[in-house]
Write an enzyme that holds these catalytic residues in place. Structure first.
Site, PDB file in Angstrom:
ATOM      1  CE1 TYR A 176      -3.164   7.908   3.165  1.00 27.01           C
ATOM      2  CE2 TYR A 176      -1.133   7.271   4.277  1.00 27.01           C
ATOM      3  CZ  TYR A 176      -2.139   7.000   3.360  1.00 27.01           C
ATOM      4  OH  TYR A 176      -2.115   5.836   2.654  1.00 27.01           O
ATOM      5  CB  CYS A 210       2.385   3.305   5.743  1.00 23.56           C
ATOM      6  SG  CYS A 210       1.157   4.634   5.754  1.00 23.56           S
ATOM      7  N   GLY A 224       0.835  -1.193   0.000  1.00 19.75           N
ATOM      8  CA  GLY A 224       0.000   0.000   0.000  1.00 19.75           C
ATOM      9  C   GLY A 224       0.872   1.245   0.000  1.00 19.75           C
ATOM     10  CB  CYS A 225       0.528   4.448   1.777  1.00 17.92           C
ATOM     11  SG  CYS A 225       1.491   5.921   2.177  1.00 17.92           S
ATOM     12  CG  PHE A 226       5.795   4.698  -1.550  1.00 21.72           C
ATOM     13  CD1 PHE A 226       5.343   5.930  -1.110  1.00 21.72           C
ATOM     14  CD2 PHE A 226       6.209   4.591  -2.874  1.00 21.72           C
ATOM     15  CE1 PHE A 226       5.295   7.036  -1.943  1.00 21.72           C
ATOM     16  CE2 PHE A 226       6.170   5.685  -3.732  1.00 21.72           C
ATOM     17  CZ  PHE A 226       5.705   6.920  -3.254  1.00 21.72           C
TER      18      PHE A 226
END
Length: 220
Positions: A197, A44, A40-42
């Site tokens: 976020y 994170c 997912g979101c890199f």
């Protein structure tokens, strides 16, 4: 007065000292290896794994697609085949690949084939990228254990490694950046924007729901 024997003794001592220094360097030479994962979101994934002892660096980027040197906008718009990914460099004498893989599965929702948390689409899917048979076997063993522990189907694929393209500097270490950015939460420093976020996206809440106390990075 220095005699020939004195010079010989000094030279011998110097050679011995140099030998110990060289031996020490060899003894502490890191066995650096890389592991590339998509979770997912890199931002994170990078933030999570840079906290792990033995990890030397985690770089946000893109891999698995067909477009060379893609931009963030290209990847997130779809059609490139790329995943948002993180390339982790680690000292295998300190932390094993298998340990990192187990941590990875427990830091994502590996049952979700459509993205991760609030981020949807092909670029946000999970994946593990491998270069060798041994790496593939380690990934498969970790996937098998994750499946057994969850009691659910794990859809995270194990793929052959492809060219990894680092994202631009703006995305590196975003979770601790100080640059002022405009967000839907208002103007914030990057580190604060990242925290807002992550919470709003529900990443930690979902991971905790799936993995409970086995979730290694929740609220870390």
């Amino acid at each position: 007065m220095f005699t020939r024997e004195t010079f010989k003794s000094i030279a011998l001592a110097g050679m011995i000292a140099l030998g110990f220094v060289a031996q020490g360097k060899n003894a502490h030479a890191a066995d650096l290896q890389t592991l590339t994962v998509a979770g997912g979101c890199f931002w994170c994934v990078e933030a999570d794994f840079e906290k792990v002892k033995g990890v030397k660096e985690a770089v946000s980027g893109f891999t698995g697609g067909t477009v060379a040197n893609p931009t963030y906008k290209q990847v997130t718009s779809g059609g490139t085949g790329h995943y948002e990914a993180v390339q982790i460099t680690f000292d295998a004498d300190v932390v094993s690949r298998r340990t990192l893989l187990d941590l990875f599965f427990r830091s994502v929702d590996p049952t979700d084939a459509g993205g991760q948390f609030c981020d949807r689409g092909e670029s946000y899917r999970t994946a593990i990228f491998t270069n060798t048979l041994a790496e593939k076997q380690a990934a498969q063993a970790a996937k098998t254990k994750a499946t057994a522990d969850l009691g659910q189907k794990v859809v995270t694929p194990i793929l052959d490694a492809a060219e990894f393209y680092p994202a631009d500097a703006y995305h590196q270490d975003y979770y601790k950046g100080r640059q002022l950015v405009i967000t839907r939460f208002g103007p914030k420093r990057q580190a604060s924007a990242y925290k807002a976020y992550r919470e709003a996206c529900g990443r930690d809440a979902r991971v905790k729901q799936l993995w409970g106390t086995d979730a290694p990075f929740v609220n870390s």
